[in-house]
Design an enzyme around this catalytic site. Structure first.
Site, short mmCIF file in Angstrom:
data_model
loop_
_atom_site.label_atom_id
_atom_site.label_comp_id
_atom_site.label_asym_id
_atom_site.label_seq_id
_atom_site.Cartn_x
_atom_site.Cartn_y
_atom_site.Cartn_z
N ILE A 235 40.16 43.98 28.19
CA ILE A 235 39.53 42.87 27.35
C ILE A 235 39.95 41.49 27.63
CG2 ILE A 235 39.63 42.70 24.73
CD1 ILE A 235 40.92 45.36 24.53
N HIS A 236 38.94 41.09 28.64
CA HIS A 236 39.28 39.97 29.31
C HIS A 236 39.43 38.49 28.16
CE1 HIS A 236 37.39 41.57 33.05
NE2 HIS A 236 36.60 42.06 32.38
N ASP A 237 38.70 38.50 27.17
CA ASP A 237 38.68 37.37 26.40
C ASP A 237 40.10 37.25 25.59
OD1 ASP A 237 35.06 37.40 25.91
OD2 ASP A 237 36.43 36.66 27.41
#
Ligand code: RIB
Ligand code: CA
Length: 305
Positions: A235-237
């Site tokens: 969940i990069h962001d």
């Protein structure tokens, strides 16, 4: 507690959605505006998704439309990853309200003037809106405290062997941001790939409406990652949002970072002097390299309640 005023710019997008939920949940942060940019999906869709996420949070944050494509190159979307609706095929119903009429870059400037240099900006899509705002308003660089981005990489790539998608999608905009003089916090793939949920951790979210939505939006991305042999899906962001709220769960280093905008082979590469004998003249960026994954999972789980 004095909450940090935060402007969120992104291309919702499945991981952008989690980042917005986390920002909404944090007592350290106060969202003052959300702007959409073309990226994971076309602008109409990322704008709609931002409005739908506000409905899910029962929040009336102003949402602004930004750029429908990169500054100087053709737009290409991330539908292969986030689905045609940008939200993993959940096809959210029409939002209860419309976006504001002001452009993202004009609204960002107006908001920045209210915070006496303390406005924090999170940018978790192509950096087109931020670059346009910095270019149109030369004094904006003195009104923003930090630009915390999900983007770039020190040694790897997810769009080419050396470029991460957000930077590759608009390398010219990214270069404007890194050269702006505003302190950049870069959450590159090296740290965001530590920010993952396992199948069990995703399943555990399903006890709430937001959690069930997130499970449905993410299950295809999870399946692709498990098929590729990964432990879960990133969940990069969430990383740039969580950095502003909980700097203590990150480790990293100051570095000089600039963007390749000319070569086809290395287009969108964030050239970083972290491990080089030859250093750039400036340390314009804090590069996050480690995150406490337990604290990350706890923050995402709490935000889904
Ligand atoms: O490379 C990951 C980034 O590209 C994330 O921001 C994701 O939402 C996509 O925009
Ligand atoms: Ca994104």
């Amino acid at each position: 507690m004095n909450r940090l005023p935060v402007w969120i710019d992104g291309d919702p997008g499945v991981d952008d959605a989690a980042a917005i939920f986390v920002a909404h949940d944090r007592e350290e942060l106060q969202i003052v505006g959300i702007s959409a940019v073309a990226g994971n999906a076309p602008l109409d869709i990322t704008t709609k998704n931002a409005l739908c996420l506000c409905d899910m949070m029962q929040a009336d944050y102003p949402v602004y439309r930004g750029a429908s494509g990169p500054l100087m190159r053709a737009y290409e979307d991330g539908a292969d990853f986030h689905g045609a609706d940008g939200m993993g095929g959940t096809n959210l119903p029409a939002p209860k309200r419309s976006a504001e009429t002001q452009s993202a870059w004009d609204a960002l400037y107006e908001e920045a003037k209210k915070h006496d240099g303390k406005l924090e900006v999170v940018a978790m899509g192509p950096l087109t809106n931020i670059a346009l705002a910095l270019s149109k308003y030369p004094d904006l660089k003195n009104l923003i405290h930090r630009i915390a981005i999900m983007g770039g990489s020190v040694t790897r790539g997810n769009r080419t062997p050396c470029a991460e998608y957000n930077i590759f999608a608009d390398p010219d905009a990214a270069q404007i941001v890194f050269r702006s003089g505003v302190k950049v916090v870069m959450c590159p793939l090296e740290v965001t790939e530590q920010a993952y949920l396992t199948a069990q951790e995703l399943e555990a979210l399903r006890t709430t409406e937001k959690g069930e939505f997130y499970y449905q939006a993410s299950k295809h991305i999870l399946a692709k990652n498990l098929e590729a042999g990964h432990e879960g899906f990133c969940i990069h962001d969430v990383c740039p949002v969580l950095y502003l709220a909980r700097e203590d769960i990150f480790k990293g280093e100051d570095a000089g970072v600039f963007v390749e905008t000319q070569s086809n082979l290395t287009l969108g590469k964030t050239v970083c002097d972290l491990y080089s004998d030859k250093q750039f003249d400036v340390k314009n960026t804090f590069v996050a390299l480690e995150i406490d994954r337990e604290a990350f999972v706890e923050a995402v789980s709490r935000a889904m309640k």
